[in-house]
Design an enzyme around this catalytic site. Structure first.
Site, PDB file in Angstrom:
ATOM      1  N   TYR A 147       1.128  -1.472  -0.252  1.00  0.00           N
ATOM      2  CA  TYR A 147      -0.385  -0.282  -0.317  1.00  0.00           C
ATOM      3  C   TYR A 147       0.737   1.147   0.282  1.00  0.00           C
ATOM      4  O   TYR A 147       1.262   1.534   1.160  1.00  0.00           O
ATOM      5  CB  TYR A 147      -0.362   0.120   1.314  1.00  0.00           C
ATOM      6  CG  TYR A 147      -2.185  -1.249   1.055  1.00  0.00           C
ATOM      7  CD1 TYR A 147      -2.394  -2.024   0.498  1.00  0.00           C
ATOM      8  CD2 TYR A 147      -2.566  -1.043   2.535  1.00  0.00           C
ATOM      9  CE1 TYR A 147      -3.288  -2.626   0.215  1.00  0.00           C
ATOM     10  CE2 TYR A 147      -3.516  -2.000   2.225  1.00  0.00           C
ATOM     11  CZ  TYR A 147      -3.694  -3.528   1.754  1.00  0.00           C
ATOM     12  OH  TYR A 147      -4.669  -4.245   1.710  1.00  0.00           O
ATOM     13  N   SER A 171     -13.457  -4.367   1.791  1.00  0.00           N
ATOM     14  CA  SER A 171     -13.782  -4.051   1.164  1.00  0.00           C
ATOM     15  C   SER A 171     -15.432  -4.221   1.754  1.00  0.00           C
ATOM     16  O   SER A 171     -16.532  -4.983   0.356  1.00  0.00           O
ATOM     17  CB  SER A 171     -14.041  -4.516  -0.392  1.00  0.00           C
ATOM     18  OG  SER A 171     -12.639  -3.474  -0.481  1.00  0.00           O
ATOM     19  N   PRO A 172     -16.300  -4.637   3.072  1.00  0.00           N
ATOM     20  CA  PRO A 172     -17.172  -5.391   3.121  1.00  0.00           C
ATOM     21  C   PRO A 172     -18.579  -3.534   2.620  1.00  0.00           C
ATOM     22  O   PRO A 172     -19.811  -4.070   3.236  1.00  0.00           O
ATOM     23  CB  PRO A 172     -17.407  -5.322   4.805  1.00  0.00           C
ATOM     24  CG  PRO A 172     -16.514  -3.815   5.459  1.00  0.00           C
ATOM     25  CD  PRO A 172     -15.394  -3.939   3.785  1.00  0.00           C
ATOM     26  N   LEU A 173     -17.898  -2.913   2.415  1.00  0.00           N
ATOM     27  CA  LEU A 173     -19.301  -1.893   1.820  1.00  0.00           C
ATOM     28  C   LEU A 173     -19.250  -1.725   0.468  1.00  0.00           C
ATOM     29  O   LEU A 173     -19.885  -0.805  -0.197  1.00  0.00           O
ATOM     30  CB  LEU A 173     -19.203  -0.804   2.211  1.00  0.00           C
ATOM     31  CG  LEU A 173     -18.761  -0.242   4.240  1.00  0.00           C
ATOM     32  CD1 LEU A 173     -18.349   1.032   4.973  1.00  0.00           C
ATOM     33  CD2 LEU A 173     -20.362  -0.527   4.446  1.00  0.00           C
ATOM     34  N   GLY A 174     -18.335  -2.595  -0.219  1.00  0.00           N
ATOM     35  CA  GLY A 174     -18.127  -2.725  -2.059  1.00  0.00           C
ATOM     36  C   GLY A 174     -17.813  -1.652  -2.793  1.00  0.00           C
ATOM     37  O   GLY A 174     -18.115  -1.284  -3.702  1.00  0.00           O
ATOM     38  N   ARG A 175     -16.196  -1.272  -1.777  1.00  0.00           N
ATOM     39  CA  ARG A 175     -15.608  -0.282  -2.121  1.00  0.00           C
ATOM     40  C   ARG A 175     -16.396   0.872  -2.228  1.00  0.00           C
ATOM     41  O   ARG A 175     -16.004   2.016  -3.449  1.00  0.00           O
ATOM     42  CB  ARG A 175     -15.131  -0.648  -3.223  1.00  0.00           C
ATOM     43  CG  ARG A 175     -14.436  -2.046  -3.777  1.00  0.00           C
ATOM     44  CD  ARG A 175     -14.285  -2.534  -4.465  1.00  0.00           C
ATOM     45  NE  ARG A 175     -13.383  -3.598  -4.822  1.00  0.00           N
ATOM     46  CZ  ARG A 175     -12.234  -4.209  -4.661  1.00  0.00           C
ATOM     47  NH1 ARG A 175     -11.061  -3.386  -4.191  1.00  0.00           N
ATOM     48  NH2 ARG A 175     -11.830  -5.495  -4.047  1.00  0.00           N
ATOM     49  N   GLY A 176     -17.121   1.432  -1.337  1.00  0.00           N
ATOM     50  CA  GLY A 176     -17.546   2.069  -1.276  1.00  0.00           C
ATOM     51  C   GLY A 176     -19.616   2.408  -1.439  1.00  0.00           C
ATOM     52  O   GLY A 176     -19.930   2.815  -1.353  1.00  0.00           O
ATOM     53  N   PHE A 177     -19.864   2.043  -2.702  1.00  0.00           N
ATOM     54  CA  PHE A 177     -20.806   1.475  -3.624  1.00  0.00           C
ATOM     55  C   PHE A 177     -22.101   0.974  -2.597  1.00  0.00           C
ATOM     56  O   PHE A 177     -23.049   1.755  -3.139  1.00  0.00           O
ATOM     57  CB  PHE A 177     -20.761   0.360  -5.066  1.00  0.00           C
ATOM     58  CG  PHE A 177     -21.335   0.658  -6.099  1.00  0.00           C
ATOM     59  CD1 PHE A 177     -21.031   1.166  -7.043  1.00  0.00           C
ATOM     60  CD2 PHE A 177     -23.396   0.320  -5.808  1.00  0.00           C
ATOM     61  CE1 PHE A 177     -22.522   1.425  -7.511  1.00  0.00           C
ATOM     62  CE2 PHE A 177     -23.850   0.028  -6.659  1.00  0.00           C
ATOM     63  CZ  PHE A 177     -23.712   1.253  -7.595  1.00  0.00           C
ATOM     64  N   HIS A 205      -0.674 -11.519   1.037  1.00  0.00           N
ATOM     65  CA  HIS A 205      -1.427 -11.472   0.383  1.00  0.00           C
ATOM     66  C   HIS A 205      -2.201 -11.679  -0.447  1.00  0.00           C
ATOM     67  O   HIS A 205      -3.811 -11.831  -1.044  1.00  0.00           O
ATOM     68  CB  HIS A 205      -1.083  -9.751  -0.293  1.00  0.00           C
ATOM     69  CG  HIS A 205      -1.568  -8.531  -0.414  1.00  0.00           C
ATOM     70  ND1 HIS A 205      -0.680  -6.967  -0.460  1.00  0.00           N
ATOM     71  CD2 HIS A 205      -3.063  -8.041  -0.276  1.00  0.00           C
ATOM     72  CE1 HIS A 205      -1.943  -6.824  -0.128  1.00  0.00           C
ATOM     73  NE2 HIS A 205      -2.939  -7.316  -0.387  1.00  0.00           N
TER      74      HIS A 205
END
Length: 316
Positions: free
Chosen positions: A54, A200-206, A122
């Site tokens: 990162y 990404s439990p928020l769908g990458r923000g979507f 990773h």
């Protein structure tokens, strides 16, 4: 905050993904990111997730600076294996013994700590068999440089082979309302006592209902993500709208609904789940943490469950 277990490692029920503080989600601000980490710790978040890739080490340095006077309050998870030294177009997933040992030493130096609490491979290695990679990781445990081991994005065969070399505490994979792949691995994780750490439990923000796809800058990888662009993005908008409608009805935010759904799957799958929603802003962090106390009724969970069948587009 409530606690949860990843193997024998006890952590907060929700962690913090730090990747976006350094790369891939548009411009970031060092001071703002440090403030977000500090606020997370104040709210009881103890699991901080980073990786050597990162920002080419930037993120580990940032996290290390943020926790230098708070080390006893957190568990640091970092990852190795994605080697971009030859350029992004020539990246390779490495797991050879010497690389593993050197990668850990470099991460410890950047983080400014003596021991990594949870050390992940990773991605499955292209340069070594899993037994060699986990064998090197096990040596790091014996040397006191790592406490517990994890893998990211692996299948059942690799997980079983790795666990036979040294106990694996956690598997980190993308998991959310619109990405259900890890459920296929849940039976073996339950059998072996391994926890799931959804990124990404928020769908990458979507799924938060706050994303304006038209405003992505060139540094935001979502501008080219199959699920965000074109007809697929338009079709998937209906999924976000359903989450928004439910959130409005129960007096929560869409992010909290999406995270509460993830948290509720632990009981159904029989495994421990510790999501690590990523953010670089205190505002969104505080909102995400509120999901820990949100319980969704059976009818709401059923409605949300069905959304996974409506997703258009691949993850990458």
């Amino acid at each position: 905050m409530e606690k949860n277990s990843l193997g024998e490692l006890t952590v907060s029920a929700q962690g913090l993904g730090c990747m976006g503080m350094s790369e891939w989600y548009g411009l970031a601000d060092w001071d703002q990111s440090i403030a977000t980490v500090h606020r997370a710790i104040e709210l009881g978040v103890t699991l901080l997730d980073t990786a050597n890739v990162y920002g080419d080490g930037h993120n580990e340095v940032l996290v290390g600076r943020a926790i230098h006077d708070r080390r006893d309050s957190v568990q640091i998870a970092t990852k190795f294996g994605i080697d971009r030294s030859g350029g992004d177009d020539k990246r390779i997933n490495r797991g050879d013994h010497g690389y593993v040992k050197r990668a850990a030493e470099s991460s410890l130096l950047r983080l400014g700590i003596d021991t990594i609490d949870l050390y992940y491979l990773h991605r499955p290695s292209q340069t070594a068999e899993i037994e060699e990679t986990v064998g090197a990781m096990a040596e790091l445990v014996a040397e006191g440089k790592v406490r517990y081991l994890g893998l990211s994005e692996v299948d059942e065969s690799l997980l079983r082979r790795a666990h036979a070399v040294h106990p694996i505490s956690a598997v980190q994979s993308e998991y959310s309302l619109w990405t259900r792949d890890p459920e296929n691995l849940a039976p073996v994780m339950k059998e072996l006592g391994i926890g799931l750490v959804p990124y990404s439990p928020l769908g990458r923000g979507f799924l938060t209902g706050t994303v304006d796809r038209a405003t992505f800058d060139e540094k935001d990888f979502r501008s080219k993500s199959p699920r965000f662009v074109g007809d697929a993005g338009d079709a998937n908008q209906a999924i976000a709208e359903t989450v928004i409608e439910i959130a409005t009805r129960i007096g929560a935010t869409p992010a909290q609904v999406a995270l509460a759904w993830v948290g509720a799957q632990g009981g159904r799958l029989g495994i421990s789940i510790v999501p690590i929603p990523g953010t670089k802003r205190v505002k969104w962090l505080e909102q995400n943490v509120g999901a820990v106390d949100l319980e969704l009724d059976a009818e709401t969970l059923k409605t949300l469950d069905s959304l996974g069948e409506r997703v258009v587009g691949a993850r990458y």
